[in-house]
Motif scaffolding. Sequence first.
Motif, mmCIF file in Angstrom:
data_model
loop_
_atom_site.group_PDB
_atom_site.id
_atom_site.type_symbol
_atom_site.label_atom_id
_atom_site.label_comp_id
_atom_site.label_asym_id
_atom_site.label_seq_id
_atom_site.Cartn_x
_atom_site.Cartn_y
_atom_site.Cartn_z
ATOM 1 N N ASN A 111 56.658 41.183 42.330
ATOM 2 C CA ASN A 111 56.454 39.779 41.989
ATOM 3 C C ASN A 111 57.241 39.427 40.734
ATOM 4 O O ASN A 111 57.097 40.083 39.700
ATOM 5 N N HIS A 112 58.060 38.406 40.840
ATOM 6 C CA HIS A 112 58.830 37.974 39.669
ATOM 7 C C HIS A 112 59.448 36.605 39.941
ATOM 8 O O HIS A 112 59.534 36.150 41.092
ATOM 9 N N HIS A 127 61.745 32.952 44.713
ATOM 10 C CA HIS A 127 60.759 33.976 45.099
ATOM 11 C C HIS A 127 59.317 33.493 44.927
ATOM 12 O O HIS A 127 58.402 34.312 44.756
ATOM 13 N N MET A 128 59.082 32.169 44.960
ATOM 14 C CA MET A 128 57.707 31.666 44.832
ATOM 15 C C MET A 128 56.849 32.171 45.999
ATOM 16 O O MET A 128 57.322 32.303 47.120
ATOM 17 N N VAL A 155 54.628 32.282 40.923
ATOM 18 C CA VAL A 155 55.381 33.526 41.108
ATOM 19 C C VAL A 155 54.992 34.230 42.409
ATOM 20 O O VAL A 155 53.820 34.250 42.803
ATOM 21 N N GLY A 156 55.988 34.804 43.053
ATOM 22 C CA GLY A 156 55.766 35.614 44.247
ATOM 23 C C GLY A 156 56.885 36.606 44.429
ATOM 24 O O GLY A 156 57.585 36.959 43.471
ATOM 25 N N ALA A 207 56.017 38.945 36.574
ATOM 26 C CA ALA A 207 54.706 38.368 36.247
ATOM 27 C C ALA A 207 53.797 38.556 37.445
ATOM 28 O O ALA A 207 54.254 38.861 38.559
ATOM 29 N N ALA A 208 52.502 38.376 37.230
ATOM 30 C CA ALA A 208 51.536 38.523 38.312
ATOM 31 C C ALA A 208 51.715 37.416 39.344
ATOM 32 O O ALA A 208 52.127 36.297 39.020
ATOM 33 N N GLU A 209 51.402 37.745 40.599
ATOM 34 C CA GLU A 209 51.510 36.742 41.655
ATOM 35 C C GLU A 209 50.620 35.542 41.336
ATOM 36 O O GLU A 209 49.491 35.692 40.872
ATOM 37 N N GLY A 210 51.178 34.356 41.533
ATOM 38 C CA GLY A 210 50.425 33.131 41.285
ATOM 39 C C GLY A 210 50.582 32.573 39.888
ATOM 40 O O GLY A 210 50.038 31.497 39.585
#
Length: 377
Positions: free
Chosen positions: A114-115, A82-83, A104-105, A38-41
């Motif tokens: 990012n995942h 991985h936040m 997500v980060g 997913a996209a970061e954040g």
Amino acid sequence: MPTYNPGAKYTKSSPWSLARKQPKTGKIQPHRGEDWAAAEGTDIPAAADGKVVYKGWVDGYGNLVVLEHQIRDQTVHTLYAHMNVASPLTVGAEVKARQTVGTVGMTGGVSSGNHLHFEVMPGARPGAPNLARGHPTVDPSTFDFPGEQEEQGRGPWSFPFEASGREGTTDGGTFLGMSGGKEGALSRTHDGFYPVGANGLWHGGIHFDAGSGTLLDQRDGVRCISDGEVVAYLVNKKYPEIQFLPSKKRAAYSTGFTLVRHRLELPEEKPQSKEKPGAKEKPKEKPEAKKEALVFYSLYMHQLDWQGYQERPKLARPGYWGEPKHFRVGEKAKDKQELPPPPPVTPQGNGLTLVNSTLAEFEGLCGLDDAGEELEC
């Protein structure tokens, strides 16, 4: 039986595996959870109601949070790694299902993008998350979390039987087994599940017998897999028998069944209101068209006969049983039935005989045995 899915903004990018090639290092090693790209954040939702038992940084995981849940009489830990930044939650904080636990980060040093890395650890020690190297997990795609409508330990989806003695979680692993781990209930049966029978015909169901009964509690009846509507059922007054020749041995069998119709509608996402307090209400819009739904059926076959219920008076009767009903449709009925096209003409000499017949009467299934007699249910 809902498994964890963080939402439409995510795409599953890597499954749980006992031996996976790490995309960044190339090493073959266990992958103890699922990866969701997913996209970061992007907000990360909690899998179920619980509380925070760990928050911090772990090499390989980066910023992570561990939640503790009580699911079907056991402690379950879920891990979110991985936040991009530390979670705003604190240890001990109560969390509701789908509540945001972080964003997500790709922190932790081994992420290729990012995942969310998500793990499930059933049978955990309360208050003591296990993050040691080689810690045990289960495949998240086989673990069922409580649904939104869960009541008394049962959600909107359920397996037909609980684990024997409720010692463990009744999830996909209990029925099918774990890769490299404990065998499942269906692997212990004589013929638990198979796609094609010995006669070459498609087999669309699964079987439970004494073998599966070593892991499952099959003594108190079969549970319906979800809410639905009983459309037909049959109870044998007494099991019919078949005779085998030339030994003339007889064997009983059941033709009793229950057919349930289910309707599945996806819930609509409620848009957040942007109106200011005190603003005038907008006129009501016209009612929307009827939602599309997936209609499907579940069939439960080879059920107990009426004689068996009489021999076990304490056994609970199905709630849909009512007064015996007898339906009769004669030749003057106005209802029209669509019939399939006639079969092609069979060439002579192959030993087959075609018989054309007309059904003049129909004995309703509700409350009748296989001989057409009313049951005293």
